[in-house]
Each structure stands twice: as structure tokens, then as C-alpha cells.
Design a protein around this motif. Sequence first.
Motif, PDB file in Angstrom:
ATOM      1  N   THR A   1       5.904  -9.842  -0.930  1.00 40.68           N
ATOM      2  CA  THR A   1       6.725  -9.058  -0.152  1.00 40.68           C
ATOM      3  C   THR A   1       6.105  -7.905   0.131  1.00 40.68           C
ATOM      4  O   THR A   1       6.290  -7.613   1.504  1.00 40.68           O
ATOM      5  CB  THR A   1       8.275  -9.008  -0.579  1.00 40.68           C
ATOM      6  N   TYR A   2       5.467  -7.055  -0.068  1.00 40.96           N
ATOM      7  CA  TYR A   2       4.772  -5.761  -0.370  1.00 40.96           C
ATOM      8  C   TYR A   2       3.846  -5.927   1.279  1.00 40.96           C
ATOM      9  O   TYR A   2       3.717  -4.856   1.660  1.00 40.96           O
ATOM     10  CB  TYR A   2       4.138  -4.902  -1.363  1.00 40.96           C
ATOM     11  N   ILE A   3       2.555  -7.058   1.213  1.00 38.99           N
ATOM     12  CA  ILE A   3       2.282  -7.130   2.465  1.00 38.99           C
ATOM     13  C   ILE A   3       3.111  -7.905   3.722  1.00 38.99           C
ATOM     14  O   ILE A   3       3.306  -7.080   4.472  1.00 38.99           O
ATOM     15  CB  ILE A   3       1.355  -9.228   2.349  1.00 38.99           C
ATOM     16  N   PHE A   4       4.787  -8.164   3.568  1.00 42.17           N
ATOM     17  CA  PHE A   4       5.236  -7.965   4.679  1.00 42.17           C
ATOM     18  C   PHE A   4       5.019  -6.935   4.948  1.00 42.17           C
ATOM     19  O   PHE A   4       5.766  -6.443   5.805  1.00 42.17           O
ATOM     20  CB  PHE A   4       6.666  -9.081   4.327  1.00 42.17           C
ATOM     21  N   ASP A   5       5.976  -5.875   4.118  1.00 41.37           N
ATOM     22  CA  ASP A   5       6.046  -4.464   4.067  1.00 41.37           C
ATOM     23  C   ASP A   5       5.247  -4.072   4.925  1.00 41.37           C
ATOM     24  O   ASP A   5       5.475  -3.143   5.691  1.00 41.37           O
ATOM     25  CB  ASP A   5       6.701  -4.048   3.289  1.00 41.37           C
TER      26      ASP A   5
END
Length: 90
Positions: free
Chosen positions: A42-46
Motif C-alpha cells: 500500500t505504500y506504493i499507492f501512497d
Amino acid sequence: MEGIVRVLQAARHLSHAHLAHSEHYGLLVRLLTGIGRYNDMTYIFDLLNQNHRFEMLLRKKVRVCKRRTHTDLSLSHTHTQTQKLHTVFV
């Protein structure tokens, strides 16, 4: 299980230390869709959202394989459409 943990750790380090700072957002999208562990990454989405590049992910097409049936599945489909595809191909 240990192998994927190492891959995810390396991906997180690479994303934060190199790709995001060098503005390689296409590579971030490719990394995310290539590994396919969306809940774990999810850090890539962020990172994409913070840098106003989230639309790059929505334009990316992912090849889905279910029981020898291939289809192009756009990440911009809603969850309902994805569930319908899953039901059809399973």
C-alpha cells in the motif's frame, strides 16, 4: 513464505530510497503490478498519490490468468466488475 517477505522488504527499500526520489513512477507501478501483493504494498499507492501520479496506476493494464483463460483487466474497473470477471473465469 520467507522468500516473499524478502522480496517485499527489498521492494519497499527500493521504492523509498531510489524510485520515488528519482521520480521513476512508472517503475513503481510496474513493481506493484508485477509483484501483485497489493495489500502488502500500500505504500506504493501512497507514494503515487502524494506525488500526484495515481492516474498512472489506473491506466496500467494487468494480465490476469485463471485456468488458462487470459484477459486484460484494467485496474480502473470497480470492485464489482472485478468480482464479476472472477466469477466468470473461475
